[in-house]
Design a protein around this motif. Structure first.
Motif, PDB file in Angstrom:
ATOM      1  N   SER A  26       0.844  -1.187   0.000  1.00 44.90           N
ATOM      2  CA  SER A  26       0.000   0.000   0.000  1.00 44.90           C
ATOM      3  C   SER A  26       0.881   1.238   0.000  1.00 44.90           C
ATOM      4  O   SER A  26       1.768   1.384   0.853  1.00 44.90           O
ATOM      5  CB  SER A  26      -0.892  -0.017   1.245  1.00 44.90           C
ATOM      6  N   CYS A  27       0.634   2.132  -0.950  1.00 44.98           N
ATOM      7  CA  CYS A  27       1.349   3.406  -1.046  1.00 44.98           C
ATOM      8  C   CYS A  27       0.387   4.518  -0.673  1.00 44.98           C
ATOM      9  O   CYS A  27      -0.714   4.592  -1.216  1.00 44.98           O
ATOM     10  CB  CYS A  27       1.858   3.650  -2.460  1.00 44.98           C
ATOM     11  N   ASP A  28       0.806   5.396   0.235  1.00 50.32           N
ATOM     12  CA  ASP A  28      -0.038   6.515   0.626  1.00 50.32           C
ATOM     13  C   ASP A  28       0.005   7.599  -0.436  1.00 50.32           C
ATOM     14  O   ASP A  28       1.040   7.850  -1.039  1.00 50.32           O
ATOM     15  CB  ASP A  28       0.413   7.097   1.957  1.00 50.32           C
ATOM     16  N   SER A  47      -5.237   5.391  -0.259  1.00 55.89           N
ATOM     17  CA  SER A  47      -3.943   4.856  -0.642  1.00 55.89           C
ATOM     18  C   SER A  47      -4.130   3.919  -1.831  1.00 55.89           C
ATOM     19  O   SER A  47      -5.230   3.449  -2.096  1.00 55.89           O
ATOM     20  CB  SER A  47      -3.306   4.113   0.534  1.00 55.89           C
TER      21      SER A  47
END
Length: 159
Positions: free
Chosen positions: A19-21, A48
């Motif tokens: 997961s990338c914010d 995200s």
């Protein structure tokens, strides 16, 4: 190579779900109170992005990994997404204006060309996303969250 840190959500049989914010440029300058961009960012969704990335190393939930993607693939996808609808908008609008000679026809052509360009970009993006050099890769893996233990003592504990 464009790099970004992500958090591991799960790892199973050589595939990591990370997961990338979503990052914004706000809170980095002195004019936060009167900034229109900051207000617009508050209105949008704060979410995200979740990606599946191949990884042979077993990963732990919560572990940080550094993802990388080639600049060429990012620039190519940006050109595809932004330029296809724009070119379609102008070309079909000019064609309808030349054929029918009214502003209403030009407007209808612009709408049709923009939507058509979007659909073309969507179709090509599905084909291009299957290319291996367009996929994100894990560049480095940080220590698991439970690997480091820090103990602090206060002055009351030491006496």
């Amino acid at each position: 190579m464009i790099k970004e840190w992500a958090t591991v959500v799960s790892w199973h049989k050589g595939e990591a779900l990370v997961s990338c914010d979503v990052k914004t440029s706000c809170n980095s300058c002195a004019s936060r109170a009167g900034c229109g961009t900051r207000i617009l960012n508050k209105l949008g969704p704060q979410n995200s992005h979740t990606l599946t990335v191949p990884c042979d190393t077993p990963l732990v939930v919560g572990q940080k990994v550094e993802l990388g993607i080639a600049e060429g693939s990012l620039i190519g996808s940006a050109l595809l997404v932004y330029m296809s609808p724009l070119v379609g908008l102008f070309l079909v609008s000019a064609l309808f204006q030349a054929l029918f000679g009214t502003n209403l026809a030009a407007f209808c052509g612009a709408v049709l060309g923009g939507v058509g360009g979007f659909l073309i970009a969507r179709g090509f993006s599905l084909k291009l996303s299957r290319r291996e050099n367009w996929q994100p890769v894990i560049l480095s893996v940080a220590l698991p969250p439970d690997a480091i233990r820090v103990e602090t003592t206060t002055s009351a504990d030491s006496q």
